[in-house]
Design a protein around this motif. Structure first.
Motif, PDB file in Angstrom:
ATOM      1  N   LEU A  32     -32.848   5.418 -15.305  1.00 28.36           N
ATOM      2  CA  LEU A  32     -33.956   6.475 -15.292  1.00 28.36           C
ATOM      3  C   LEU A  32     -35.257   5.767 -14.725  1.00 28.36           C
ATOM      4  O   LEU A  32     -35.873   6.297 -13.902  1.00 28.36           O
ATOM      5  CB  LEU A  32     -34.254   6.838 -16.706  1.00 28.36           C
ATOM      6  CG  LEU A  32     -33.373   8.070 -17.311  1.00 28.36           C
ATOM      7  CD1 LEU A  32     -33.399   8.417 -18.531  1.00 28.36           C
ATOM      8  CD2 LEU A  32     -33.849   9.211 -16.519  1.00 28.36           C
ATOM      9  N   PRO A  33     -35.680   4.629 -15.258  1.00 26.56           N
ATOM     10  CA  PRO A  33     -36.874   4.014 -14.657  1.00 26.56           C
ATOM     11  C   PRO A  33     -36.458   3.656 -13.127  1.00 26.56           C
ATOM     12  O   PRO A  33     -37.744   3.980 -12.228  1.00 26.56           O
ATOM     13  CB  PRO A  33     -37.162   2.857 -15.492  1.00 26.56           C
ATOM     14  CG  PRO A  33     -36.216   2.862 -16.626  1.00 26.56           C
ATOM     15  CD  PRO A  33     -35.159   3.895 -16.503  1.00 26.56           C
ATOM     16  N   TYR A  34     -35.470   3.177 -12.675  1.00 28.03           N
ATOM     17  CA  TYR A  34     -35.213   3.056 -11.383  1.00 28.03           C
ATOM     18  C   TYR A  34     -35.451   4.210 -10.416  1.00 28.03           C
ATOM     19  O   TYR A  34     -36.067   4.310  -9.480  1.00 28.03           O
ATOM     20  CB  TYR A  34     -33.865   2.431 -11.151  1.00 28.03           C
ATOM     21  CG  TYR A  34     -33.634   1.799  -9.669  1.00 28.03           C
ATOM     22  CD1 TYR A  34     -34.100   0.863  -9.322  1.00 28.03           C
ATOM     23  CD2 TYR A  34     -32.545   2.455  -9.050  1.00 28.03           C
ATOM     24  CE1 TYR A  34     -33.851   0.302  -8.044  1.00 28.03           C
ATOM     25  CE2 TYR A  34     -32.356   2.164  -7.733  1.00 28.03           C
ATOM     26  CZ  TYR A  34     -32.861   0.901  -7.366  1.00 28.03           C
ATOM     27  OH  TYR A  34     -32.451   0.439  -5.907  1.00 28.03           O
ATOM     28  N   GLY A  35     -34.952   5.615 -10.984  1.00 29.27           N
ATOM     29  CA  GLY A  35     -34.784   6.691 -10.037  1.00 29.27           C
ATOM     30  C   GLY A  35     -36.367   7.142 -10.293  1.00 29.27           C
ATOM     31  O   GLY A  35     -36.764   7.853  -9.287  1.00 29.27           O
ATOM     32  N   GLY A  90     -28.375   8.850 -13.795  1.00 24.33           N
ATOM     33  CA  GLY A  90     -29.679   8.420 -14.310  1.00 24.33           C
ATOM     34  C   GLY A  90     -30.657   8.209 -13.403  1.00 24.33           C
ATOM     35  O   GLY A  90     -32.099   8.597 -13.588  1.00 24.33           O
ATOM     36  N   GLY A  91     -30.358   7.816 -12.238  1.00 23.94           N
ATOM     37  CA  GLY A  91     -31.127   7.735 -10.960  1.00 23.94           C
ATOM     38  C   GLY A  91     -31.949   9.136 -10.703  1.00 23.94           C
ATOM     39  O   GLY A  91     -33.008   9.396 -10.427  1.00 23.94           O
ATOM     40  N   VAL A  92     -31.315  10.233 -10.714  1.00 20.96           N
ATOM     41  CA  VAL A  92     -31.319  11.449 -10.285  1.00 20.96           C
ATOM     42  C   VAL A  92     -32.329  12.061 -11.354  1.00 20.96           C
ATOM     43  O   VAL A  92     -33.358  12.721 -11.047  1.00 20.96           O
ATOM     44  CB  VAL A  92     -30.266  12.307 -10.067  1.00 20.96           C
ATOM     45  CG1 VAL A  92     -30.463  13.919  -9.857  1.00 20.96           C
ATOM     46  CG2 VAL A  92     -29.386  12.053  -8.812  1.00 20.96           C
ATOM     47  N   LEU A  93     -31.952  11.782 -12.696  1.00 17.10           N
ATOM     48  CA  LEU A  93     -32.694  12.444 -13.588  1.00 17.10           C
ATOM     49  C   LEU A  93     -34.193  11.749 -13.585  1.00 17.10           C
ATOM     50  O   LEU A  93     -35.096  12.264 -13.965  1.00 17.10           O
ATOM     51  CB  LEU A  93     -32.169  12.060 -15.067  1.00 17.10           C
ATOM     52  CG  LEU A  93     -30.849  12.846 -15.763  1.00 17.10           C
ATOM     53  CD1 LEU A  93     -30.272  12.340 -16.689  1.00 17.10           C
ATOM     54  CD2 LEU A  93     -31.349  14.212 -15.557  1.00 17.10           C
TER      55      LEU A  93
END
Length: 184
Positions: free
Chosen positions: A105-108, A157-160
């Protein structure tokens, strides 16, 4: 696990991120690039996020890392966790899936903050898939499992995280618009 990370590892990663960001900042300053404080914070946070990902996915198991493992585990069957839930236990499997999503999540969120060309969803997905595939490949060769389900969950997670970025960007636009109207 989370508390141990926050108390022991997070401060070390924050310091490492500062040390890694310092040359970037100094080179940018020498070249005359001007960035907002928010951009500097985003780059610093992104470096910390990348360090955290490396630690949590590869270095967490440091004493047990070997480049000549007895076996290599590779799962290329998507959503096999639906069948194998009972082997690990439902609670543990759900925890594993949610952690794989939360980890990216933070990466995305930070990718489009730092790299302007990645503000398009297709580039975001491509970079997240490349990153998680790279991590899974390394895990395969150091005696950990490489799992397509991890790639899928990390990508979700990245898309979110990207969607959170889009929402934050829209909110910032609305707030600044309301402020301009109020000033008129």
């Amino acid at each position: 696990m989370l508390l141990g990370y926050l108390l022991l590892i997070f401060p070390a990663i924050a310091l490492l991120s500062a040390l890694l960001y310092l040359p970037i900042y100094l080179i940018g300053r020498k070249c005359g690039r001007k960035h907002t404080p928010a951009h500097h914070i985003a780059v610093y946070a992104f470096i910390g996020c990348c360090c955290s990902l490396a630690y949590l996915t590869i270095l967490w198991y440091y004493p047990n890392i070997t480049f000549h493992p007895e076996y290599h585990f590779l799962n290329l069957v998507p959503f096999i966790w639906l069948e194998e839930t009972y082997l690990m236990g439902t609670t543990r499997m759900i925890e594993q899936l949610l952690l794989n999503i939360a980890m990216f999540l933070p990466y995305g969120f930070l990718l489009p903050c730092v790299f302007t060309p990645l503000r398009k969803l297709r580039w975001q997905i491509l970079v997240v898939i490349a990153t998680t595939t790279f991590i899974e490949t390394i895990q395969y060769f150091i005696g950990r499992s490489a799992d397509i389900d991890d790639v899928i969950m990390n990508t979700i997670g990245g898309v979110l995280g990207y969607l959170c970025f889009i929402i934050a960007e829209k909110l910032q636009t609305v707030i600044s618009y309301k402020k301009r109207i109020k000033d008129i």
